[in-house]
Motif scaffolding. Structure first.
Motif, PDB file in Angstrom:
ATOM      1  N   GLY A 191       3.804   4.138   7.330  1.00  0.00           N
ATOM      2  CA  GLY A 191       5.035   4.819   7.732  1.00  0.00           C
ATOM      3  C   GLY A 191       5.020   6.283   7.306  1.00  0.00           C
ATOM      4  N   PRO A 237       0.819  -1.216   0.000  1.00  0.00           N
ATOM      5  CA  PRO A 237       0.000   0.000   0.000  1.00  0.00           C
ATOM      6  C   PRO A 237       0.858   1.273   0.000  1.00  0.00           C
ATOM      7  CG  PRO A 237      -0.579  -1.449   1.852  1.00  0.00           C
ATOM      8  CD  PRO A 237       0.611  -2.038   1.194  1.00  0.00           C
ATOM      9  N   ASP A 254       9.144   3.589 -10.133  1.00  0.00           N
ATOM     10  CA  ASP A 254       8.031   3.764  -9.201  1.00  0.00           C
ATOM     11  C   ASP A 254       6.720   3.729  -9.994  1.00  0.00           C
ATOM     12  OD1 ASP A 254       6.790   4.178  -6.802  1.00  0.00           O
ATOM     13  OD2 ASP A 254       7.392   6.269  -6.577  1.00  0.00           O
TER      14      ASP A 254
HETATM   15  P1  ATP Z   1       4.000   5.298  -2.447  1.00  0.00           P
HETATM   16  O1  ATP Z   1       3.407   3.975  -2.828  1.00  0.00           O
HETATM   17  O2  ATP Z   1       2.960   6.307  -2.044  1.00  0.00           O
HETATM   18  O3  ATP Z   1       5.027   5.810  -3.414  1.00  0.00           O
HETATM   19  P2  ATP Z   1       6.076   4.259  -0.718  1.00  0.00           P
HETATM   20  O4  ATP Z   1       5.694   2.891  -0.282  1.00  0.00           O
HETATM   21  O5  ATP Z   1       7.104   4.383  -1.789  1.00  0.00           O
HETATM   22  O6  ATP Z   1       4.781   5.070  -1.068  1.00  0.00           O
HETATM   23  P3  ATP Z   1       7.811   5.922   0.762  1.00  0.00           P
HETATM   24  O7  ATP Z   1       7.796   7.013  -0.256  1.00  0.00           O
HETATM   25  O8  ATP Z   1       9.009   5.067   0.822  1.00  0.00           O
HETATM   26  O9  ATP Z   1       6.528   5.032   0.573  1.00  0.00           O
HETATM   27  O10 ATP Z   1       7.519   6.520   2.206  1.00  0.00           O
HETATM   28  C1  ATP Z   1       7.348   7.912   2.412  1.00  0.00           C
HETATM   29  C2  ATP Z   1       8.036   8.337   3.671  1.00  0.00           C
HETATM   30  O11 ATP Z   1       7.404   7.721   4.796  1.00  0.00           O
HETATM   31  C3  ATP Z   1       9.485   7.898   3.771  1.00  0.00           C
HETATM   32  O12 ATP Z   1      10.334   8.822   3.154  1.00  0.00           O
HETATM   33  C4  ATP Z   1       9.685   7.828   5.274  1.00  0.00           C
HETATM   34  O13 ATP Z   1       9.910   9.111   5.800  1.00  0.00           O
HETATM   35  C5  ATP Z   1       8.344   7.344   5.779  1.00  0.00           C
HETATM   36  N1  ATP Z   1       8.317   5.886   5.941  1.00  0.00           N
HETATM   37  C6  ATP Z   1       7.554   4.994   5.260  1.00  0.00           C
HETATM   38  N2  ATP Z   1       7.780   3.746   5.669  1.00  0.00           N
HETATM   39  C7  ATP Z   1       8.715   3.827   6.637  1.00  0.00           C
HETATM   40  C8  ATP Z   1       9.409   2.860   7.438  1.00  0.00           C
HETATM   41  N3  ATP Z   1       9.154   1.550   7.334  1.00  0.00           N
HETATM   42  N4  ATP Z   1      10.320   3.307   8.331  1.00  0.00           N
HETATM   43  C9  ATP Z   1      10.578   4.620   8.439  1.00  0.00           C
HETATM   44  N5  ATP Z   1       9.981   5.563   7.722  1.00  0.00           N
HETATM   45  C10 ATP Z   1       9.059   5.191   6.829  1.00  0.00           C
END
Ligand code: ATP
Length: 274
Positions: free
Chosen positions: A225, A58, A116
């Motif tokens: 997160g 997600p 992405d």
């Molecule tokens: P999307 O699908 O919306 O692109 P994503 O899964 O790629 O989302 P990220 O962009 O990696 O999510 O997460 C956004 C921010 O949330 C990160 O830069 C971080 O600050 C925080 N974050 C998310 N997951 C974690 C985690 N497991 N530990 C620490 N910080 C987290």
């Protein structure tokens, strides 16, 4: 112009400690880090590392963060593009960008390519979709991506990581052996994981010493997160607005309410669209 098509080469300073929870996902990608650090150990033994890895989970669960951590740990550059960028392009531009991306990556190997929102280009090709130019462009981009994935050998030192929220929507051609054949699932964090995520993000915030992290973790079931990172920053903003010396529990509670309100607004917009 070629200057416009030049992909940005990124360096990452993020490490595995910045990624909280996601222990299984980290174990899975550690092998990739080892390979990127020294591909010869693998190629010498004839071991073939997967070329393409699909991160599935997600929004806000840390897919992008994990890719940056792999790049940071291995100390290799990463080139990133988002599938949604291709949607509005003219026919042929998407395909040539994909070609350029792989060309640049080959010159910089060992390195990572990060795609992405791959679902924006890799959606299942629908048989009865009526013909549109945008669809045509998407297909030529996807075909180029498949060609590139098939065209480099396992010991080139390039790992392609892709992220999606919707693995069920992907064209199976993408998931075939030799392409994105390894899948890593990222889930929303449980109570313990939320606590760990709070701890990571509280490091950069001047919070009161007695702040009850267990309480905050308990108040945020279903939060990602990214939501938790957001709460920490909102709380600091609220405290700053009130000219406080430190960020207090009450500021965090306010921030949780704000983030919930924001999420509700977002889901309302989505449900109205449907
Ligand atoms: P999307 O699908 O919306 O692109 P994503 O899964 O790629 O989302 P990220 O962009 O990696 O999510 O997460 C956004 C921010 O949330 C990160 O830069 C971080 O600050 C925080 N974050 C998310 N997951 C974690 C985690 N497991 N530990 C620490 N910080 C987290």
């Amino acid at each position: 112009s070629t200057a416009l098509l030049q992909e940005k080469e990124n360096k990452s300073t993020i490490c595995f400690d910045d990624v909280a929870g996601l222990e299984e996902a980290k174990v899975e990608v550690k092998e990739i880090v080892d390979f990127l650090k020294d591909p010869t150990i693998y190629t010498h033994l004839g071991a073939k590392i997967p070329r393409g890895i699909m991160l599935i989970g997600p929004p806000g669960t840390g897919k992008t963060l994990l890719v940056k951590a792999v790049a940071g740990q291995a100390q290799v550059p990463f080139f990133s593009i988002s599938g949604s960028e291709f949607v509005e392009m003219f026919v042929g531009v998407g395909a040539s960008r994909v070609r350029d991306l792989f060309k640049q990556a080959k010159a910089k190997a060992p390195c990572i390519i990060f795609i992405d929102e791959i679902d924006a280009v890799g959606r299942l090709r629908s048989k009865n979709a009526f013909y549109t130019g945008a669809n045509d462009e998407r297909e030529s981009t996807l075909n180029q991506l498949l060609t590139e994935m098939d065209g480099f050998s396992a010991n080139t030192g390039i790992i392609v990581l892709a992220a999606t929220n919707r693995a069920d929507m992907l064209d199976p051609a993408l998931l075939r052996p030799g392409r994105f054949d390894r899948h890593i699932y990222l889930e929303l964090p449980n109570l313990t994981e939320r606590k760990a995520i709070f701890k990571v993000h509280l490091q950069s915030i001047r919070a009161e010493d007695s702040l009850d992290v267990d309480f905050l973790s308990g108040q945020t079931p279903g939060f990602s997160g990214a939501d938790i990172a957001n709460i920490c920053n909102e709380a600091a903003l609220i405290a700053a607005r009130n000219k406080k010396e430190k960020v207090e529990k009450a500021d965090f509670i306010n921030a949780v309410d704000r983030v919930i309100a924001g999420l509700e607004k977002k889901s309302k917009i989505i449900s109205e669209k449907e």
